[in-house]
Write an enzyme that holds these catalytic residues in place. Structure first.
Site, short mmCIF file in Angstrom:
data_model
loop_
_atom_site.label_atom_id
_atom_site.label_comp_id
_atom_site.label_asym_id
_atom_site.label_seq_id
_atom_site.Cartn_x
_atom_site.Cartn_y
_atom_site.Cartn_z
N TYR A 54 0.83 -1.20 0.00
CA TYR A 54 0.00 0.00 0.00
C TYR A 54 0.87 1.26 0.00
O TYR A 54 1.41 1.68 1.03
CB TYR A 54 -0.93 0.02 1.22
CG TYR A 54 -1.83 -1.20 1.34
CD1 TYR A 54 -2.19 -1.96 0.24
CD2 TYR A 54 -2.32 -1.58 2.58
CE1 TYR A 54 -3.01 -3.07 0.35
CE2 TYR A 54 -3.15 -2.69 2.71
CZ TYR A 54 -3.49 -3.44 1.60
OH TYR A 54 -4.30 -4.54 1.72
N HIS A 138 0.34 -12.36 1.57
CA HIS A 138 -0.44 -11.42 0.77
C HIS A 138 -0.57 -11.89 -0.68
O HIS A 138 0.41 -11.92 -1.42
CB HIS A 138 0.23 -10.04 0.82
CG HIS A 138 -0.66 -8.92 0.42
ND1 HIS A 138 -0.22 -7.62 0.30
CD2 HIS A 138 -1.98 -8.88 0.11
CE1 HIS A 138 -1.22 -6.84 -0.05
NE2 HIS A 138 -2.30 -7.59 -0.19
#
Length: 322
Positions: A54, A138
């Site tokens: 992010y 992830h």
């Protein structure tokens, strides 16, 4: 607060997703980012989720800085491993990957044991913490073999060492998450977009498996990237333009919700939160006003008659609370 599996790590029913404050799509100022985290704290949110992906680490840095205003023992932080950041100093920005930040780093897929540890160490430095409470593998969709052979054992070892309190995987699909639940000793899985008012697919495999194994589920993407927040022409579903069929379905959901004096957003969040396997619903926010709106919607009571009418219209499965 709910415990994640058997880990003892607790999360609030509503969680703060920090991708937005990592400049998802557009820039967010430092002050606005800090105000969003402060608003989350004010509304009782105690679970905060981030990732190196992010904003190429920006989300982690901002979240860590904002959380330093609060007692460490009173909040839970999760981050993710599998995308290691390496210096790149490329021209331009990272908007091709969805983030309005300079392309000063590049992502390297790495689910090796060494990569997991190095990625987590870098995350701790950016967060300014000596530990994270939860670490997720992830998006290992295209790296299943390495994730199961090396990544998961590495996380399990870190959990055993006390570096992390709980471990799991975060993905936008249910099949591999169900495999993690059935074949490993993960505490929690983060499922994005596959248990919503428009997509009930997690009911077929993931949620029953999680109930059977005592594994917790965190739900992300409750609004399917926008369509369930504001169904209109041009709205997005899974980050692409919503097909007309899904837009029509979302508008039917909205009409029934408003007929019962509530909102589609409130119904969307309540639907996710109600299943017994689900420990927390993760909602992204980039400002204090967005946080307050999400909290208001989450706290709203959806009339039972609304659920009845949604089922009778064929818009909801009958077994979602099982």
């Amino acid at each position: 607060m709910s415990a994640l599996g058997r880990s003892g790590v607790e999360v609030s029913a509503l969680a703060f997703g920090a991708a937005g404050i990592g400049n998802l799509y557009t820039e967010v100022g430092e002050g606005q980012a800090h105000e969003a985290v402060a608003a989350a704290w004010q509304r009782g949110i105690r679970y905060f989720d981030t990732a190196p992906h992010y904003g190429l680490g920006l989300s982690e840095r901002r979240l860590g800085a904002a959380l330093r205003n609060f007692p460490r023992a009173q909040y839970t932080v999760s981050t993710k491993v599998g995308r290691r950041l390496e210096p790149a100093d490329l021209p331009g920005d990272d908007l091709a990957n969805g983030f309005a930040v300079p392309a000063t780093w590049r992502r390297v897929w790495d689910f090796s044991a060494d990569g997991i540890r190095r990625t987590l160490e870098a995350s701790l430095e950016r967060l300014g913490l000596d530990r994270v409470d939860v670490a997720y593998l992830h998006d290992p969709d295209d790296h299943a073999e390495q994730a199961f052979r090396e990544g998961y054992p590495a996380l399990a070892k870190l959990r055993g060492e006390g570096v992390v309190g709980a471990i799991g995987a975060g993905m936008n699909q249910t099949a591999m998450l169900t495999r993690f639940v059935r074949e490993t000793d993960v505490d929690v899985v983060l499922c994005a977009g596959r248990y919503t008012l428009l997509d009930h697919s997690a009911l077929t495999d993931l949620l029953p498996a999680a109930r059977e194994r005592g594994t917790s589920v965190v739900i992300g993407g409750a609004f399917n990237s926008g369509l369930l927040a504001d169904p209109r022409s041009g709205a997005t579903y899974d980050y692409e333009a919503a097909p007309q069929e899904l837009l029509d379905r979302a508008l039917r959901l909205k009409t029934i919700a408003e007929h019962h004096g509530t909102t589609l957003r409130a119904v969307a969040l309540a639907f996710c939160a109600a299943h017994l396997a689900i420990a927390s619903v993760l909602v992204g926010a980039r400002s204090a006003s967005e946080v307050h709106d999400c909290a208001d919607q989450f706290e709203a009571t959806v009339p039972e008659a609304c659920w009845r009418d949604l089922r009778q219209a064929g818009l909801l499965p009958s077994e979602e609370l099982s």
